[in-house]
Design an enzyme around this catalytic site. Structure first.
Site, PDB file in Angstrom:
ATOM      1  N   ARG A  49       0.849  -1.192   0.000  1.00 42.33           N
ATOM      2  CA  ARG A  49       0.000   0.000   0.000  1.00 42.33           C
ATOM      3  C   ARG A  49       0.878   1.233   0.000  1.00 42.33           C
ATOM      4  O   ARG A  49       2.070   1.173   0.280  1.00 42.33           O
ATOM      5  CB  ARG A  49      -1.002   0.011   1.166  1.00 42.33           C
ATOM      6  CG  ARG A  49      -0.649  -0.702   2.420  1.00 42.33           C
ATOM      7  CD  ARG A  49       0.428  -0.073   3.230  1.00 42.33           C
ATOM      8  NE  ARG A  49       0.169   1.330   3.477  1.00 42.33           N
ATOM      9  CZ  ARG A  49       1.093   2.246   3.598  1.00 42.33           C
ATOM     10  NH1 ARG A  49       2.374   1.921   3.495  1.00 42.33           N
ATOM     11  NH2 ARG A  49       0.788   3.494   3.821  1.00 42.33           N
ATOM     12  N   GLY A  50       0.282   2.354  -0.379  1.00 40.72           N
ATOM     13  CA  GLY A  50       1.034   3.576  -0.615  1.00 40.72           C
ATOM     14  C   GLY A  50       1.147   3.788  -2.108  1.00 40.72           C
ATOM     15  O   GLY A  50       1.602   2.901  -2.842  1.00 40.72           O
ATOM     16  N   ALA A  51       0.715   4.962  -2.572  1.00 39.52           N
ATOM     17  CA  ALA A  51       0.607   5.200  -4.014  1.00 39.52           C
ATOM     18  C   ALA A  51       1.884   4.888  -4.796  1.00 39.52           C
ATOM     19  O   ALA A  51       1.826   4.207  -5.829  1.00 39.52           O
ATOM     20  CB  ALA A  51       0.149   6.639  -4.264  1.00 39.52           C
ATOM     21  N   ARG A  92      -7.274  -0.787  -7.204  1.00 41.44           N
ATOM     22  CA  ARG A  92      -7.605   0.312  -6.293  1.00 41.44           C
ATOM     23  C   ARG A  92      -7.773   1.583  -7.123  1.00 41.44           C
ATOM     24  O   ARG A  92      -6.890   1.917  -7.918  1.00 41.44           O
ATOM     25  CB  ARG A  92      -6.528   0.512  -5.212  1.00 41.44           C
ATOM     26  CG  ARG A  92      -6.393  -0.673  -4.263  1.00 41.44           C
ATOM     27  CD  ARG A  92      -5.621  -0.318  -3.017  1.00 41.44           C
ATOM     28  NE  ARG A  92      -6.385   0.547  -2.132  1.00 41.44           N
ATOM     29  CZ  ARG A  92      -5.870   1.144  -1.055  1.00 41.44           C
ATOM     30  NH1 ARG A  92      -4.596   0.985  -0.767  1.00 41.44           N
ATOM     31  NH2 ARG A  92      -6.621   1.910  -0.292  1.00 41.44           N
ATOM     32  N   GLN A 199      -2.441   2.676   9.976  1.00 40.27           N
ATOM     33  CA  GLN A 199      -1.134   2.704   9.302  1.00 40.27           C
ATOM     34  C   GLN A 199      -0.129   3.598  10.013  1.00 40.27           C
ATOM     35  O   GLN A 199       1.081   3.385   9.913  1.00 40.27           O
ATOM     36  CB  GLN A 199      -1.287   3.170   7.853  1.00 40.27           C
ATOM     37  CG  GLN A 199      -2.083   2.234   6.959  1.00 40.27           C
ATOM     38  CD  GLN A 199      -3.501   2.721   6.761  1.00 40.27           C
ATOM     39  OE1 GLN A 199      -4.125   3.217   7.702  1.00 40.27           O
ATOM     40  NE2 GLN A 199      -4.019   2.600   5.557  1.00 40.27           N
ATOM     41  N   ASP A 240      -2.271  10.496  -2.329  1.00 42.09           N
ATOM     42  CA  ASP A 240      -2.504   9.522  -3.387  1.00 42.09           C
ATOM     43  C   ASP A 240      -2.834  10.185  -4.714  1.00 42.09           C
ATOM     44  O   ASP A 240      -2.674   9.567  -5.760  1.00 42.09           O
ATOM     45  CB  ASP A 240      -3.634   8.580  -2.979  1.00 42.09           C
ATOM     46  CG  ASP A 240      -3.167   7.590  -1.926  1.00 42.09           C
ATOM     47  OD1 ASP A 240      -2.986   6.418  -2.267  1.00 42.09           O
ATOM     48  OD2 ASP A 240      -2.966   7.995  -0.768  1.00 42.09           O
ATOM     49  N   ASN A 250      -5.908  12.051   0.205  1.00 43.02           N
ATOM     50  CA  ASN A 250      -4.994  11.266   1.044  1.00 43.02           C
ATOM     51  C   ASN A 250      -5.828  10.453   2.020  1.00 43.02           C
ATOM     52  O   ASN A 250      -7.064  10.532   2.024  1.00 43.02           O
ATOM     53  CB  ASN A 250      -4.008  12.185   1.773  1.00 43.02           C
ATOM     54  CG  ASN A 250      -2.861  11.414   2.413  1.00 43.02           C
ATOM     55  OD1 ASN A 250      -2.268  10.542   1.779  1.00 43.02           O
ATOM     56  ND2 ASN A 250      -2.552  11.708   3.665  1.00 43.02           N
ATOM     57  N   LYS A 251      -5.172   9.678   2.827  1.00 49.13           N
ATOM     58  CA  LYS A 251      -5.853   8.779   3.757  1.00 49.13           C
ATOM     59  C   LYS A 251      -6.905   9.515   4.572  1.00 49.13           C
ATOM     60  O   LYS A 251      -6.719  10.659   4.971  1.00 49.13           O
ATOM     61  CB  LYS A 251      -4.821   8.130   4.683  1.00 49.13           C
ATOM     62  CG  LYS A 251      -5.366   7.066   5.617  1.00 49.13           C
ATOM     63  CD  LYS A 251      -6.104   5.961   4.863  1.00 49.13           C
ATOM     64  CE  LYS A 251      -5.246   5.296   3.811  1.00 49.13           C
ATOM     65  NZ  LYS A 251      -6.000   4.314   3.002  1.00 49.13           N
TER      66      LYS A 251
END
EC number: 5.3.1.-
Length: 348
Positions: A49-51, A92, A199, A240, A250-251
């Site tokens: 995970r993480g763009a 995603r 996270q 992202d 973003n998150k």
């Protein structure tokens, strides 16, 4: 005390090797992936995970998807490349790096269609490795630019994980933290735990602690108090996707942090590699927001924390308006308002 750095992504023995981030911080497990389908699943269930690192993983996934393809015609091979790219793009929807990497892999195949099928496959693997190498350099450059905004002894708040675990090395939002450590600076990092997937506590705190960086975990609803106590001099987050006007996805929870930072007059910085900047998306309103399963909210650790039948709204991301953003830090430099005009300049 510094420990061995965790490596989120590697290419080893003709396979994609990923650190399973769903098991952190309790278990450190590396898993090999040899098909596009297994890479899709790893992205979707957030083993990776993480763009930025999602984009790199998808690039390797394209190669894995066509590696065993036996069609001998150029048209047949290109059709298969497009098919694999379209499939991986469904893993995603919010991280623009995913689509950027897939478009780049498809373009490389099209530009080299004159080669033999065997040579084309080799070329796709070379491109995936190049995307991997580029990300490492991009992260360091972001860190160097961000460090000009920091000073020794600062208190810095971050949200979610835009660290080395979300990229190939250094991270984006955490890059200046690693570089500050190299300079001998003592930054005091506060990491929001970042509900519902945590996270910030399971990933950011883990990697910074292993690197010997001073990090304190707080719950998301403690951010306002910590800011009010004067412990935070700057906020830095990853993202992202950046829209053309400077809105950032973003998150989930980032929007609230930005509002608090604005209220307390604390700079709010966004670390964004240029592949994350999407000039085709005018504003944050057009960014698709992924919604995830209810179990992440009410059954996170195998035990219900709310009635099983509860209605749950679980967007994975939110959009922070550009008005709340002090600066966007890219590998090409620091971008400030007006973002619509200045974001275009870094691509010129």
């Amino acid at each position: 005390m510094m420990e061995e750095q965790l490596i989120p992504i590697q290419w080893k023995d003709d396979a994609l090797v990923l650190l399973d981030q769903t098991l952190l911080p309790n278990e450190i497990v590396y898993e090999s992936f040899k098909t596009a389908e297994s890479v899709w699943d790893a992205i979707q269930v957030m083993k990776v995970r993480g763009a930025p690192v999602i984009g790199v993983s998808a690039a390797y996934g394209v190669y894995l998807g066509v590696k065993e393809f036996a069609e001998s015609t150029e048209e047949g091979f290109m059709d298969e490349v497009r098919k694999v790219c379209t499939y991986l793009a469904t893993s995603r929807p919010t991280a623009v790096n995913l689509f950027w990497a897939l478009e780049r892999m498809e373009s490389v195949a099209a530009d080299n269609i004159h080669l033999s099928i065997s040579q084309l496959k080799d070329r796709l693997l070379e491109e995936a490795k190049e995307i991997h190498r580029e990300d490492e350099e991009i992260n360091r450059q972001i860190g160097e630019h961000a460090l000009t905004l920091f000073h020794d002894g600062m208190g810095v708040l971050t949200h979610c994980n835009a660290g080395a675990l979300a990229t190939t090395k250094y991270g984006t939002a955490t890059a200046p933290m690693y570089l500050a450590k190299e300079k001998g600076w003592d930054l005091k990092i506060f990491s929001d735990e970042t509900r519902p997937r945590l996270q910030g506590s399971t990933l950011t705190a883990l990697e910074l602690q292993r690197a010997g960086i001073d990090v304190t975990v707080i719950t998301d609803n403690m951010a306002a108090m910590v800011m009010s106590q004067g412990k935070i001099d700057a906020v830095i987050v990853g993202c992202d996707r950046v829209a053309a006007n400077g809105d950032i996805a973003n998150k989930i929870g980032t929007l609230g942090v930005s509002i608090l930072a604005k209220y307390y007059n604390i700079p709010f910085y966004v670390a964004a590699p240029t592949p994350t900047i999407d000039l085709k998306t005018p504003t944050g309103k057009e960014i698709p927001i992924e919604e995830r399963d209810a179990s992440e909210v009410i059954n996170r650790f195998g035990q219900y924390s709310a009635p099983k039948e509860s209605k749950v709204y679980n967007p994975a991301f939110d959009v922070t308006p550009h008005e709340n953003v002090t600066a966007i830090i890219t590998e090409k430099g620091i971008v400030k308002a007006p973002f619509t005009e200045n974001l275009k300049k870094i691509f010129q």
